[in-house]
Each structure stands twice: as C-alpha cells, then as structure tokens.
Design a protein around this motif. Structure first.
Motif, PDB file in Angstrom:
ATOM      1  N   ASN A  90     -16.219  55.184 -26.448  1.00  0.00           N
ATOM      2  CA  ASN A  90     -14.814  55.232 -26.838  1.00  0.00           C
ATOM      3  C   ASN A  90     -14.652  55.219 -28.357  1.00  0.00           C
ATOM      4  O   ASN A  90     -13.734  55.840 -28.903  1.00  0.00           O
ATOM      5  CB  ASN A  90     -14.051  54.068 -26.210  1.00  0.00           C
ATOM      6  CG  ASN A  90     -13.864  54.249 -24.710  1.00  0.00           C
ATOM      7  OD1 ASN A  90     -14.163  55.316 -24.183  1.00  0.00           O
ATOM      8  ND2 ASN A  90     -13.398  53.197 -24.041  1.00  0.00           N
ATOM      9  N   GLU A  91     -15.536  54.503 -29.029  1.00  0.00           N
ATOM     10  CA  GLU A  91     -15.507  54.513 -30.490  1.00  0.00           C
ATOM     11  C   GLU A  91     -15.801  55.923 -31.017  1.00  0.00           C
ATOM     12  O   GLU A  91     -15.185  56.404 -31.972  1.00  0.00           O
ATOM     13  CB  GLU A  91     -16.529  53.516 -31.049  1.00  0.00           C
ATOM     14  CG  GLU A  91     -16.145  52.054 -30.866  1.00  0.00           C
ATOM     15  CD  GLU A  91     -14.856  51.704 -31.564  1.00  0.00           C
ATOM     16  OE1 GLU A  91     -14.608  52.230 -32.681  1.00  0.00           O
ATOM     17  OE2 GLU A  91     -14.075  50.922 -30.988  1.00  0.00           O
ATOM     18  N   LEU A 129      -9.828  58.915 -23.017  1.00  0.00           N
ATOM     19  CA  LEU A 129     -10.000  57.600 -23.639  1.00  0.00           C
ATOM     20  C   LEU A 129      -9.114  56.552 -22.980  1.00  0.00           C
ATOM     21  O   LEU A 129      -9.567  55.451 -22.646  1.00  0.00           O
ATOM     22  CB  LEU A 129      -9.676  57.705 -25.139  1.00  0.00           C
ATOM     23  CG  LEU A 129      -9.753  56.411 -25.964  1.00  0.00           C
ATOM     24  CD1 LEU A 129     -11.181  55.883 -25.973  1.00  0.00           C
ATOM     25  CD2 LEU A 129      -9.265  56.661 -27.386  1.00  0.00           C
ATOM     26  N   ARG A 131     -12.708  58.055 -30.480  1.00  0.00           N
ATOM     27  CA  ARG A 131     -11.682  57.793 -31.487  1.00  0.00           C
ATOM     28  C   ARG A 131     -12.029  58.499 -32.807  1.00  0.00           C
ATOM     29  O   ARG A 131     -11.154  59.029 -33.492  1.00  0.00           O
ATOM     30  CB  ARG A 131     -11.532  56.282 -31.706  1.00  0.00           C
ATOM     31  CG  ARG A 131     -10.900  55.539 -30.548  1.00  0.00           C
ATOM     32  CD  ARG A 131     -10.563  54.110 -30.921  1.00  0.00           C
ATOM     33  NE  ARG A 131     -10.101  53.366 -29.765  1.00  0.00           N
ATOM     34  CZ  ARG A 131     -10.879  52.650 -28.962  1.00  0.00           C
ATOM     35  NH1 ARG A 131     -12.185  52.572 -29.222  1.00  0.00           N
ATOM     36  NH2 ARG A 131     -10.388  52.017 -27.936  1.00  0.00           N
ATOM     37  N   LYS A 186      -9.917  61.528 -34.800  1.00  0.00           N
ATOM     38  CA  LYS A 186      -9.566  61.553 -36.223  1.00  0.00           C
ATOM     39  C   LYS A 186     -10.027  62.871 -36.870  1.00  0.00           C
ATOM     40  O   LYS A 186      -9.314  63.469 -37.688  1.00  0.00           O
ATOM     41  CB  LYS A 186     -10.206  60.368 -36.940  1.00  0.00           C
ATOM     42  CG  LYS A 186      -9.535  59.038 -36.623  1.00  0.00           C
ATOM     43  CD  LYS A 186     -10.183  57.894 -37.390  1.00  0.00           C
ATOM     44  CE  LYS A 186      -9.524  56.559 -37.060  1.00  0.00           C
ATOM     45  NZ  LYS A 186     -10.141  55.435 -37.798  1.00  0.00           N
TER      46      LYS A 186
END
Length: 290
Positions: free
Chosen positions: A174-175, A214, A178, A182
C-alpha cells in the motif's frame, strides 16, 4: 334467658357494633398480655400448661395470643381484626406487615386489610420465596481457573502467522501504491501543461483504479484485524465459570444460540462470495503454505 331488646335506630346499632368490635380487639390484647405475664413471672410455678386448663385454653392458642402481643405494636389493640388474622400477621416478617401485597383476586391490600384465607396465601407465597432464595444461596459456584487460552483458538486456525505476514506484505504494498499515486499526479499535472488530454484521461483512470484497489485492501485489512481482535477477546468465554453457570438458564442459552446464528450466516456468505484465489492473476497471495 331473656334477650336484651335491640334498638331500632340504625345509628345506635352502628355505634354498638363498633363498640363491641373495639372491645373484641382489646380483649385479645389483654388476654395475651396476661398470658405473657403469668409465664414470664412463673406465677403457675412451672406448670403453665396445667394452669391453661383452668382458663380453658390449649397451649397452641395461648402461644398465638402471646405472640400477637409480643410482635405487634399497641395500635393493633384497638382494631376489629380477629385473633386468627392477628396471629397470622404476627408471624409475618416485620417488613412485610405494612407492605401492600396482591391477593389471588388481583386486589392490592395490606395484611391488616386481608381475610384469614388471604393471609394464609400470603404466608405461603413468602415461604416459597424464602425457599427459592435459600436454594440459590446454597448453589456452589463453579470456579474455573484459566491459566492460558490455547494459542490456536482462532477461527483462522493455523493461519494466524500467515495472516500477520499478509498484513505486513499489504502494508508495504500500500505504501508503494501511494507512492505510485503521487507519481501519477505529477504526470497528470505535466500532461495538463502539455495539453495532452488523452494522456491525462488515461493517467486519471489508472489513478482511480489504484485508489480503489488501495481503499479495498485497507478496508479488508482493517476488518480482518477487527475480527482477530473480536475472536481473541471472546475466545476465553468457553473456559470461564460464566459460560458454565448459564446451564441453569435455558432462555439465556436459547438467546445466545440465536445471537451466534448471525455471525455464522455472515461467515458463510463471505466464504461464498470470496473470489477464487487460484484464478486471480498478477497478485501475490500469501497463505499458510508460503
């Protein structure tokens, strides 16, 4: 024997009846007082029972008269209540003598308003209540010492460690998602500057797809954690005295069984609707074999 002529005046007859009723109440009281006095001061010289024969009274009746005087306040001496009713009131627990009670006919009365039959029924009810309380007090509590709940007590038996691995894996993934979002946002800004509408639309669709993935992953992980917490908190229930002690409460057992039906149905629905992991492509699935 010449009978005394009665008055034809209703007011006079009413006053006479009330007067005789008053005398009857006082008589019961005064007889009881004297019986107590004779016994307490041993005026019959140890032969109280024989002395009662002189006043034509048996021991049982004498005891009832004496108890009336000993147990009830002086205010009862002026009542028109018969000695049998007074005797029953005197044998009631003190806290019950002035309380209102419901009779078999559904009427609410205090003991001094009841008939002898109603007082007998009240005594029977109070006795049954006391016996029930005594039975409950004498029940030996079942004590169960819980040293430790078994480590494998989970619905996810044997998969607990795998679940932890999955959580770590998806947390890291999930990081990365993310970070990818971006990067896509920066590319979208750049495409907007270059007026490349086709690229902007394509990037936005990809961004939306990643955000949905996500959000879904995080939602599943949050709920999985809640389920694990729920199980760990209630799993010890079956090892406690609380669970064992409900055996005497059939209604509570039935209610508990009905409550369990909801999570059972939910679990079956979830299992039915879960996608088949063997046909999912491109995803890394960690299970107990990995």
């Amino acid at each position: 024997m010449n009978e005394i002529a009665l008055s034809s005046d209703i007011n006079v007859l009413t006053a006479e009846i009330n007067s005789y009723k008053q005398i009857a109440g006082q008589s019961i009281w005064e007889i009881g007082r004297r019986l107590n006095y004779v016994k307490e001061h041993d005026l019959a010289h140890g032969e109280f029972g024989k002395w009662l024969e002189k006043v034509e009274m048996n021991h049982s009746t004498a005891n009832k008269f004496m108890k009336i005087v000993s147990e009830l306040p002086d205010s009862y001496s002026g009542t028109n209540i018969g000695w049998k009713a007074l005797s029953l009131i005197a044998t009631l627990p003190e806290e019950e003598r002035s309380r209102p009670h419901e009779t078999a006919k559904g009427e609410t009365k205090t003991p001094d308003e009841m008939t002898v039959r109603e007082l007998q029924e009240l005594k029977k009810q109070l006795k049954q209540k006391d016996e029930q309380i005594e039975r409950l007090e004498n029940i030996e509590p079942v004590e169960v010492t819980i040293e430790k709940v078994p480590d494998d007590y989970y619905y996810f038996k044997g998969n607990y460690e795998a679940t932890k691995k999955n959580s770590e894996f998806y947390k890291n993934q999930n990081e990365e998602l993310r970070s990818e979002i971006k990067q896509l946002e920066n590319k979208i800004k750049s495409s907007i500057v270059n007026n490349d509408e086709t690229e902007v639309e394509k990037l936005q669709q990809k961004k939306a797809q990643i955000i949905n993935e996500l959000n879904s992953t995080e939602a599943i992980l949050r709920n999985q954690k809640k389920i694990e917490t729920f199980i760990s908190e209630i799993s010890s229930l079956t090892y406690t005295k609380d669970f064992i002690n409900i055996s005497a409460h059939s209604e509570l057992i039935e209610s508990f069984e009905l409550t369990l039906e909801s999570p059972e149905k939910w679990i079956q629905d979830v299992k039915t609707k879960l996608p088949n992991k063997n046909i999912i492509e491109g995803d890394l699935i960690l299970d107990e074999d990995n």
